[in-house]
Design a protein around this motif. Structure first.
Motif, PDB file in Angstrom:
ATOM      1  N   ALA A  12       9.118  10.752  -7.073  1.00  0.00           N
ATOM      2  CA  ALA A  12       7.701  10.576  -6.756  1.00  0.00           C
ATOM      3  C   ALA A  12       6.837  10.983  -7.951  1.00  0.00           C
ATOM      4  O   ALA A  12       5.914  10.257  -8.347  1.00  0.00           O
ATOM      5  CB  ALA A  12       7.334  11.387  -5.521  1.00  0.00           C
ATOM      6  N   VAL A  13       7.138  12.142  -8.524  1.00  0.00           N
ATOM      7  CA  VAL A  13       6.385  12.588  -9.703  1.00  0.00           C
ATOM      8  C   VAL A  13       6.669  11.687 -10.889  1.00  0.00           C
ATOM      9  O   VAL A  13       5.772  11.382 -11.683  1.00  0.00           O
ATOM     10  CB  VAL A  13       6.741  14.053 -10.038  1.00  0.00           C
ATOM     11  N   ALA A  14       7.920  11.224 -11.007  1.00  0.00           N
ATOM     12  CA  ALA A  14       8.264  10.294 -12.082  1.00  0.00           C
ATOM     13  C   ALA A  14       7.458   9.009 -11.960  1.00  0.00           C
ATOM     14  O   ALA A  14       6.977   8.464 -12.964  1.00  0.00           O
ATOM     15  CB  ALA A  14       9.753   9.995 -12.051  1.00  0.00           C
ATOM     16  N   SER A  15       7.303   8.520 -10.740  1.00  0.00           N
ATOM     17  CA  SER A  15       6.524   7.298 -10.523  1.00  0.00           C
ATOM     18  C   SER A  15       5.062   7.500 -10.899  1.00  0.00           C
ATOM     19  O   SER A  15       4.422   6.615 -11.473  1.00  0.00           O
ATOM     20  CB  SER A  15       6.628   6.862  -9.064  1.00  0.00           C
ATOM     21  N   LEU A  16       4.527   8.691 -10.583  1.00  0.00           N
ATOM     22  CA  LEU A  16       3.142   8.991 -10.943  1.00  0.00           C
ATOM     23  C   LEU A  16       2.966   9.006 -12.462  1.00  0.00           C
ATOM     24  O   LEU A  16       2.001   8.437 -12.992  1.00  0.00           O
ATOM     25  CB  LEU A  16       2.747  10.342 -10.353  1.00  0.00           C
ATOM     26  N   LEU A  17       3.915   9.650 -13.173  1.00  0.00           N
ATOM     27  CA  LEU A  17       3.830   9.689 -14.633  1.00  0.00           C
ATOM     28  C   LEU A  17       4.016   8.298 -15.221  1.00  0.00           C
ATOM     29  O   LEU A  17       3.306   7.913 -16.164  1.00  0.00           O
ATOM     30  CB  LEU A  17       4.885  10.650 -15.190  1.00  0.00           C
ATOM     31  N   ALA A  18       4.953   7.525 -14.657  1.00  0.00           N
ATOM     32  CA  ALA A  18       5.176   6.163 -15.143  1.00  0.00           C
ATOM     33  C   ALA A  18       3.926   5.313 -14.955  1.00  0.00           C
ATOM     34  O   ALA A  18       3.555   4.518 -15.839  1.00  0.00           O
ATOM     35  CB  ALA A  18       6.363   5.533 -14.421  1.00  0.00           C
ATOM     36  N   ALA A  19       3.254   5.473 -13.821  1.00  0.00           N
ATOM     37  CA  ALA A  19       2.020   4.726 -13.577  1.00  0.00           C
ATOM     38  C   ALA A  19       0.937   5.133 -14.569  1.00  0.00           C
ATOM     39  O   ALA A  19       0.172   4.294 -15.069  1.00  0.00           O
ATOM     40  CB  ALA A  19       1.542   4.958 -12.147  1.00  0.00           C
ATOM     41  N   THR A  20       0.878   6.430 -14.890  1.00  0.00           N
ATOM     42  CA  THR A  20      -0.102   6.917 -15.872  1.00  0.00           C
ATOM     43  C   THR A  20       0.151   6.295 -17.242  1.00  0.00           C
ATOM     44  O   THR A  20      -0.783   5.848 -17.922  1.00  0.00           O
ATOM     45  CB  THR A  20      -0.034   8.441 -15.976  1.00  0.00           C
ATOM     46  N   LEU A  21       1.427   6.253 -17.635  1.00  0.00           N
ATOM     47  CA  LEU A  21       1.770   5.650 -18.923  1.00  0.00           C
ATOM     48  C   LEU A  21       1.468   4.155 -18.929  1.00  0.00           C
ATOM     49  O   LEU A  21       1.034   3.605 -19.952  1.00  0.00           O
ATOM     50  CB  LEU A  21       3.249   5.895 -19.243  1.00  0.00           C
ATOM     51  N   ALA A  22       1.674   3.503 -17.799  1.00  0.00           N
ATOM     52  CA  ALA A  22       1.380   2.074 -17.706  1.00  0.00           C
ATOM     53  C   ALA A  22      -0.116   1.815 -17.851  1.00  0.00           C
ATOM     54  O   ALA A  22      -0.534   0.863 -18.530  1.00  0.00           O
ATOM     55  CB  ALA A  22       1.891   1.522 -16.381  1.00  0.00           C
ATOM     56  N   VAL A  23      -0.932   2.653 -17.210  1.00  0.00           N
ATOM     57  CA  VAL A  23      -2.383   2.519 -17.349  1.00  0.00           C
ATOM     58  C   VAL A  23      -2.797   2.711 -18.803  1.00  0.00           C
ATOM     59  O   VAL A  23      -3.598   1.946 -19.351  1.00  0.00           O
ATOM     60  CB  VAL A  23      -3.103   3.532 -16.432  1.00  0.00           C
ATOM     61  N   ALA A  24      -2.246   3.738 -19.439  1.00  0.00           N
ATOM     62  CA  ALA A  24      -2.554   3.985 -20.846  1.00  0.00           C
ATOM     63  C   ALA A  24      -2.154   2.794 -21.704  1.00  0.00           C
ATOM     64  O   ALA A  24      -2.895   2.387 -22.616  1.00  0.00           O
ATOM     65  CB  ALA A  24      -1.834   5.250 -21.325  1.00  0.00           C
ATOM     66  N   LEU A  25      -0.999   2.220 -21.406  1.00  0.00           N
ATOM     67  CA  LEU A  25      -0.506   1.086 -22.181  1.00  0.00           C
ATOM     68  C   LEU A  25      -1.445  -0.106 -22.073  1.00  0.00           C
ATOM     69  O   LEU A  25      -1.797  -0.738 -23.076  1.00  0.00           O
ATOM     70  CB  LEU A  25       0.894   0.711 -21.696  1.00  0.00           C
ATOM     71  N   VAL A  26      -1.890  -0.408 -20.864  1.00  0.00           N
ATOM     72  CA  VAL A  26      -2.789  -1.539 -20.657  1.00  0.00           C
ATOM     73  C   VAL A  26      -4.124  -1.318 -21.360  1.00  0.00           C
ATOM     74  O   VAL A  26      -4.649  -2.200 -22.062  1.00  0.00           O
ATOM     75  CB  VAL A  26      -3.002  -1.781 -19.148  1.00  0.00           C
ATOM     76  N   LEU A  27      -4.689  -0.128 -21.185  1.00  0.00           N
ATOM     77  CA  LEU A  27      -5.982   0.171 -21.820  1.00  0.00           C
ATOM     78  C   LEU A  27      -5.869   0.150 -23.345  1.00  0.00           C
ATOM     79  O   LEU A  27      -6.770  -0.352 -24.041  1.00  0.00           O
ATOM     80  CB  LEU A  27      -6.484   1.533 -21.346  1.00  0.00           C
ATOM     81  N   ASP A  28      -4.767   0.691 -23.857  1.00  0.00           N
ATOM     82  CA  ASP A  28      -4.584   0.729 -25.305  1.00  0.00           C
ATOM     83  C   ASP A  28      -4.421  -0.675 -25.878  1.00  0.00           C
ATOM     84  O   ASP A  28      -5.002  -1.003 -26.926  1.00  0.00           O
ATOM     85  CB  ASP A  28      -3.373   1.586 -25.669  1.00  0.00           C
ATOM     86  N   MET A  29      -3.637  -1.497 -25.218  1.00  0.00           N
ATOM     87  CA  MET A  29      -3.447  -2.861 -25.715  1.00  0.00           C
ATOM     88  C   MET A  29      -4.749  -3.646 -25.679  1.00  0.00           C
ATOM     89  O   MET A  29      -5.031  -4.446 -26.582  1.00  0.00           O
ATOM     90  CB  MET A  29      -2.358  -3.582 -24.907  1.00  0.00           C
ATOM     91  N   ALA A  30      -5.557  -3.400 -24.662  1.00  0.00           N
ATOM     92  CA  ALA A  30      -6.854  -4.087 -24.585  1.00  0.00           C
ATOM     93  C   ALA A  30      -7.758  -3.667 -25.739  1.00  0.00           C
ATOM     94  O   ALA A  30      -8.463  -4.505 -26.329  1.00  0.00           O
ATOM     95  CB  ALA A  30      -7.520  -3.768 -23.246  1.00  0.00           C
ATOM     96  N   GLN A  31      -7.721  -2.382 -26.086  1.00  0.00           N
ATOM     97  CA  GLN A  31      -8.553  -1.905 -27.191  1.00  0.00           C
ATOM     98  C   GLN A  31      -8.061  -2.473 -28.525  1.00  0.00           C
ATOM     99  O   GLN A  31      -8.868  -2.882 -29.374  1.00  0.00           O
ATOM    100  CB  GLN A  31      -8.551  -0.383 -27.236  1.00  0.00           C
ATOM    101  N   VAL A  32      -6.747  -2.517 -28.720  1.00  0.00           N
ATOM    102  CA  VAL A  32      -6.200  -3.108 -29.945  1.00  0.00           C
ATOM    103  C   VAL A  32      -6.563  -4.579 -30.031  1.00  0.00           C
ATOM    104  O   VAL A  32      -6.940  -5.083 -31.108  1.00  0.00           O
ATOM    105  CB  VAL A  32      -4.672  -2.913 -29.999  1.00  0.00           C
ATOM    106  N   ALA A  33      -6.468  -5.286 -28.912  1.00  0.00           N
ATOM    107  CA  ALA A  33      -6.833  -6.707 -28.903  1.00  0.00           C
ATOM    108  C   ALA A  33      -8.295  -6.893 -29.297  1.00  0.00           C
ATOM    109  O   ALA A  33      -8.645  -7.836 -30.025  1.00  0.00           O
ATOM    110  CB  ALA A  33      -6.572  -7.300 -27.522  1.00  0.00           C
ATOM    111  N   GLY A  34      -9.159  -5.975 -28.848  1.00  0.00           N
ATOM    112  CA  GLY A  34     -10.567  -6.044 -29.230  1.00  0.00           C
ATOM    113  C   GLY A  34     -10.761  -5.851 -30.723  1.00  0.00           C
ATOM    114  O   GLY A  34     -11.573  -6.535 -31.350  1.00  0.00           O
TER     115      GLY A  34
END
Length: 488
Positions: free
Chosen positions: A349-371
């Motif tokens: 459960a905690v692993a899933s929460l951390l994985a989701a956090t990393l996924a959010v960071a990944l999406v936001l970071d890629m969007a900023q790089v694309a910009g």
């Protein structure tokens, strides 16, 4: 590893490689405007300063200018490398930036190898992808500064230290040779060495560690000692001492330590607005619950590196710049992916929460790089081209620039320059000696500098709007006219 899982890893690694290759796009472009790191002055000074030795070698025949700012005396590794590159490309900001980006790509490969060794292939893939998608790494790897190279060298040292077991001597010799190279790349890299020593201890064991650290220490000490012996007994000793004079840390103000610490913790968000808080949360969890994480040598080494760099930044008190935090990005990513790997077997459960956090960071970071990639701007480069054209068109003025960004313009356009802010001799004497024909300044002219240049009249020639900092957004070119003869 199952075939389907292996395919996912391959796809993610290809995505990481593609993101890294994007760093080579539009290398003439300015540092991104309106980014979280807009106040970092490296975007209009440091590229030129750290490259000045190599640039001068080709422009005037020698890398040092007497009385000027000559940092290559203290940190020669990067100028030496650029000198070799410029032999093939000529003086070129694009070539220099391409070399910096290449080091950032190499860092990603080393991070993958490190995590695969200490955490498995899955964690290694995630680490590579997070690092490749980082807008922080994207923006600063495209600047010709020392931080990107030091991060590569640090990861290389960690990788080598991990192989220093009882049967191998080559890792110890390699470490002894590479440590001086890293310190001659950037002096503050010493803050990262405890992490390397820790990994060496874990790899060799307590009994062999003393022998290992002795071999490494003797080789590294001989390398640094030999260099210091030569420099301090040469005509470059003045430049060497001056470098440390202007970069000396201020006396500790113990009464303000708490406020400095709060400022440090807040500015950690420059690294990543999602990953940084997640890393602090992992620290708390690892201290109160997942203490077995500290048995992983790379996890402990990552926190040592993170803490070492944080301690150095804290010693600077309130003189913080985003680029100082770049060395903390890789340790932060290593901490997060190793924690995720451990949590997958401890608490899904905690692993899933951390994985989701990393996924959010990944999406936001890629969007900023694309910009960043979609909207490159060339204000500084265009201004540099215009300044070069004006200088070359006026045959009556000495083709020599004076200004804090002069070395930057030298790297970009090949016009010789001297510095108005840092000088091992007085600016008035230096100006009288070299007789620069042009002055390049930002926004309002500094009254102290005008006083030192009282023998000259500064005639405004052109003004260019550059960057997004209210205090550094107008680059002005002045023609310097002698109005009073002074002794040279």
């Amino acid at each position: 590893m199952q075939t389907s899982e292996r395919r996912v890893h391959v796809i993610l690694l290809l995505a990481a490689l593609l993101l890294c290759l994007l760093r080579f796009a539009f290398l003439r472009a300015d540092f991104p405007n309106h980014s979280p790191w807009m106040l970092d002055q490296a975007k209009f000074t440091d590229e030129g300063w750290w490259s000045s030795g190599a640039v001068r070698h080709f422009l005037i025949g020698h890398w040092e200018v007497a009385g000027d700012y000559n940092p290559a005396v203290v940190v020669p590794a990067w100028p030496v490398l650029l000198t070799m590159v410029f032999r093939f490309t000529g003086v070129s900001v694009v070539a220099a930036r391409a070399v910096s980006v290449a080091f950032s790509v190499g860092t990603l490969g080393l991070v993958y190898l490190l995590v695969r060794r200490y955490g498995g292939s899955g964690a290694a893939t995630v680490a590579a992808l997070l690092l490749a998608a980082s807008p922080f790494a994207f923006a600063f790897s495209r600047l010709v500064t020392l931080d990107t190279v030091v991060v590569f060298e640090f990861c290389l040292l960690l990788w080598v230290a991990g192989y220093a077991d009882r049967r191998r001597m080559w890792p110890l010799v390699t470490l002894g040779l590479l440590i001086p190279v890293m310190l001659l790349t950037k002096t503050t890299a010493v803050a990262l060495l405890p992490a390397v020593v820790w990994l060496l201890w874990m790899a060799t064991g307590k009994r062999r560690f003393l022998k290992a650290i002795l071999v490494v220490g003797v080789l590294a000490g001989a390398g640094m000692g030999g260099y210091l012996f030569l420099v301090l007994r040469s005509r470059y000793a003045v430049d060497y001492r001056y470098f440390y004079d202007i970069n000396a840390l201020a006396d500790v103000e113990w009464g303000r330590t708490a406020s400095f610490l709060r400022l440090l913790l807040h500015h950690g968000l420059w690294i990543d607005r999602v990953l940084y808080p997640a890393g602090l949360a992992v620290l708390v969890v690892s201290l109160v619950w997942l203490r077995q994480l500290w048995r992983n040598p790379l996890f402990a080494a990552s926190w040592l590196a993170f803490a070492g760099q944080a301690a150095y930044i804290l010693r600077r008190q309130d003189d913080y710049a985003p680029r100082y935090f770049l060395a903390m990005l890789v340790p932060l990513i290593l901490i997060l992916v190793l924690a995720l790997q451990e949590l997958r077997t401890r608490n899904r459960a905690v692993a899933s929460l951390l994985a989701a956090t990393l996924a959010v960071a990944l999406v936001l970071d890629m969007a900023q790089v694309a910009g960043f990639v979609r909207h490159p701007q060339y204000q500084f480069y265009d201004a540099a081209e215009s300044i070069c054209a004006i200088v070359d068109a006026d045959q009556t003025a000495h083709r020599l620039l004076l200004g804090a960004s002069g070395d930057q313009l030298s790297l970009m356009m090949g016009v010789p320059s001297i510095n108005d802010g840092y000088s091992s001799e007085g600016l008035d004497k230096k100006a009288a000696s070299y007789r620069p024909g042009w002055y390049v300044g930002w926004n309002d002219l500094d009254q102290d500098i005008l006083g030192d240049l009282s023998a000259f009249r500064l005639d405004k020639v052109a003004t260019f709007r550059v960057f997004d900092d209210d205090q550094r957004n107008l680059l002005t070119l002045y023609r310097m006219v002698v109005v009073k003869e002074t002794p040279r």
